[in-house]
Write a protein that holds these residues in place. Structure first.
Motif, mmCIF file in Angstrom:
data_model
loop_
_atom_site.group_PDB
_atom_site.id
_atom_site.type_symbol
_atom_site.label_atom_id
_atom_site.label_comp_id
_atom_site.label_asym_id
_atom_site.label_seq_id
_atom_site.Cartn_x
_atom_site.Cartn_y
_atom_site.Cartn_z
ATOM 1 N N ALA A 62 0.814 -1.215 0.000
ATOM 2 C CA ALA A 62 0.000 0.000 0.000
ATOM 3 C C ALA A 62 0.847 1.264 0.000
ATOM 4 N N ILE A 63 1.967 1.232 0.711
ATOM 5 C CA ILE A 63 2.757 2.456 0.861
ATOM 6 C C ILE A 63 3.517 2.806 -0.406
ATOM 7 N N THR A 64 3.615 1.864 -1.353
ATOM 8 C CA THR A 64 4.294 2.163 -2.609
ATOM 9 C C THR A 64 3.548 3.213 -3.419
ATOM 10 N N ARG A 65 2.300 3.485 -3.079
ATOM 11 C CA ARG A 65 1.514 4.508 -3.784
ATOM 12 C C ARG A 65 1.877 5.913 -3.317
ATOM 13 N N GLY A 66 2.701 6.028 -2.279
ATOM 14 C CA GLY A 66 3.031 7.337 -1.740
ATOM 15 C C GLY A 66 4.516 7.619 -1.731
ATOM 16 N N ALA A 67 4.869 8.760 -1.161
ATOM 17 C CA ALA A 67 6.261 9.208 -1.118
ATOM 18 C C ALA A 67 6.927 8.908 0.221
ATOM 19 N N THR A 68 6.221 8.246 1.112
ATOM 20 C CA THR A 68 6.721 7.986 2.459
ATOM 21 C C THR A 68 7.450 6.651 2.513
ATOM 22 N N HIS A 69 8.589 6.644 3.206
ATOM 23 C CA HIS A 69 9.400 5.423 3.299
ATOM 24 C C HIS A 69 8.930 4.565 4.474
ATOM 25 N N PRO A 70 8.706 3.269 4.260
ATOM 26 C CA PRO A 70 8.287 2.401 5.366
ATOM 27 C C PRO A 70 9.470 1.898 6.187
ATOM 28 N N ILE A 71 9.343 1.997 7.498
ATOM 29 C CA ILE A 71 10.278 1.369 8.429
ATOM 30 C C ILE A 71 9.476 0.340 9.207
ATOM 31 N N VAL A 72 9.980 -0.876 9.307
ATOM 32 C CA VAL A 72 9.256 -1.924 10.013
ATOM 33 C C VAL A 72 9.964 -2.240 11.320
ATOM 34 N N ARG A 73 9.184 -2.277 12.401
ATOM 35 C CA ARG A 73 9.754 -2.696 13.684
ATOM 36 C C ARG A 73 9.373 -4.146 13.953
ATOM 37 N N PRO A 74 10.358 -5.055 13.994
ATOM 38 C CA PRO A 74 10.069 -6.452 14.309
ATOM 39 C C PRO A 74 9.584 -6.597 15.751
ATOM 40 N N THR A 75 9.044 -7.760 16.049
ATOM 41 C CA THR A 75 8.620 -8.037 17.412
ATOM 42 C C THR A 75 9.804 -8.109 18.366
ATOM 43 N N TRP A 76 10.959 -8.522 17.829
ATOM 44 C CA TRP A 76 12.130 -8.714 18.690
ATOM 45 C C TRP A 76 13.370 -8.806 17.816
ATOM 46 N N ASN A 77 14.523 -8.773 18.436
ATOM 47 C CA ASN A 77 15.799 -8.939 17.753
ATOM 48 C C ASN A 77 16.015 -10.424 17.492
ATOM 49 N N ASP A 78 15.279 -10.926 16.499
ATOM 50 C CA ASP A 78 15.237 -12.351 16.204
ATOM 51 C C ASP A 78 15.535 -12.562 14.728
ATOM 52 N N ALA A 79 16.524 -13.402 14.431
ATOM 53 C CA ALA A 79 16.983 -13.577 13.053
ATOM 54 C C ALA A 79 15.891 -14.126 12.137
ATOM 55 N N VAL A 80 15.040 -15.007 12.647
ATOM 56 C CA VAL A 80 13.983 -15.587 11.818
ATOM 57 C C VAL A 80 12.935 -14.531 11.491
ATOM 58 N N VAL A 81 12.531 -13.757 12.488
ATOM 59 C CA VAL A 81 11.561 -12.679 12.270
ATOM 60 C C VAL A 81 12.115 -11.659 11.282
ATOM 61 N N ILE A 82 13.368 -11.270 11.480
ATOM 62 C CA ILE A 82 14.000 -10.278 10.610
ATOM 63 C C ILE A 82 14.096 -10.796 9.173
ATOM 64 N N LYS A 83 14.479 -12.055 9.012
ATOM 65 C CA LYS A 83 14.584 -12.659 7.682
ATOM 66 C C LYS A 83 13.268 -12.562 6.926
ATOM 67 N N ARG A 84 12.180 -12.858 7.586
ATOM 68 C CA ARG A 84 10.885 -12.860 6.917
ATOM 69 C C ARG A 84 10.464 -11.446 6.511
ATOM 70 N N LEU A 85 10.772 -10.459 7.346
ATOM 71 C CA LEU A 85 10.439 -9.076 7.002
ATOM 72 C C LEU A 85 11.281 -8.581 5.830
ATOM 73 N N LEU A 86 12.543 -8.960 5.800
ATOM 74 C CA LEU A 86 13.394 -8.580 4.676
ATOM 75 C C LEU A 86 12.906 -9.222 3.385
ATOM 76 N N ASP A 87 12.500 -10.477 3.463
ATOM 77 C CA ASP A 87 12.068 -11.182 2.261
ATOM 78 C C ASP A 87 10.816 -10.573 1.643
ATOM 79 N N ILE A 88 9.933 -9.984 2.450
ATOM 80 C CA ILE A 88 8.730 -9.370 1.875
ATOM 81 C C ILE A 88 8.974 -7.928 1.437
#
Length: 256
Positions: A62-88
């Motif tokens: 959805a945010i690709t329709r605008g000029a604002t940059h998305p920053i995502v905050r993971p639930t925790w400093n967890d490599a598996v969680v971070i990997k999945r957010l990077l992949d999407i």
């Protein structure tokens, strides 16, 4: 096809102050509405919001329709969680509750492919435009932005060590948990908390790393900008909706 440029990371490198807003409503509709509201960045929260991976995926679309940059905050400093957010397709992450250099190194490693880190490889993830960006594994690091959140006295004491970790792109002060950990829960404006925030901003900037903060109180926000923060969130979608709704109701309630 090349890895998309990360405008937020470029702006931090150029020391251009970036104005942001927190998004906790966990809705792609809300994100689309906010994408052209004038903010430089929008924090898509998963730590304290009912956000799950498919929902974050939709919000990034959805945010690709605008000029604002998305920053995502993971639930925790967890490599598996971070990997999945990077992949999407998340390019900038705000990783919560980092207290020392070891945890900072773990956070950075989660965003890097071997041999530099531990990120798992996917051949056709959204991040690589489903495999169309052929050099993605080699080129993505330059456009990834790793922000680490310090939110306890222990973390503040270790600012210099955290900032010295290679791959850290910015350090963000979390005032809510900082106040709580200092014995002043819910009192972000307490003099001791404000003093700790001001000291932290100065020390982060002295390391050469960009400094960031969430400051929904206007007085605190303006003070932090005056002190030279590089990125700041000045409110939240939840707060705007709740307070705006209350104010509108109060205007007409019990009107004869």
């Amino acid at each position: 096809m090349n890895v998309p440029i990360n405008p937020f990371k470029q702006a931090l490198r150029n020391r251009e102050m970036q104005l942001g807003l927190w998004s906790g409503l966990s809705s792609h509709v809300t994100v689309e509405v906010l994408a052209n509201a004038g903010f430089d960045w929008l924090l898509i929260d998963t730590e304290h919001s009912p956000n799950e991976l498919p929902m974050v995926h939709s919000q990034l679309q959805a945010i690709t329709r605008g000029a604002t940059h998305p920053i995502v905050r993971p639930t925790w400093n967890d490599a598996v969680v971070i990997k999945r957010l990077l992949d999407i397709g998340a390019q900038t992450l705000l990783i919560p509750f980092v207290e020392n250099a070891e945890e900072a190194r773990s956070a950075v490693a989660a965003t890097r492919y071997p041999p530099l880190g531990v990120r798992g490889y996917a051949a056709a993830a959204r991040a690589s435009d489903f495999g169309r960006i052929k050099d993605y594994p080699h080129a993505c690091e330059e456009q990834l932005c790793v922000l680490l959140q310090v939110e306890t006295p222990t973390a503040l004491a270790n600012i210099e060590a955290i900032a010295a970790v290679d791959g850290v792109d910015g350090i963000f002060i979390g005032p809510g948990d900082l106040a709580a950990s200092m014995g002043h829960i819910g009192q972000i404006g307490h003099p001791d908390v404000v003093a700790a925030i001001e000291d932290a901003i100065a020390r982060i900037r002295a390391t050469g790393r960009p400094a960031g903060i969430l400051a929904s109180d206007e007085k605190l926000a303006r003070r932090c900008i005056e002190l030279g923060v590089d990125f700041i969130a000045v409110g939240s979608d939840t707060g705007l909706l709740a307070r705006g709704a209350e104010q509108l109701a109060a205007k007409f309630k019990n009107v004869a």
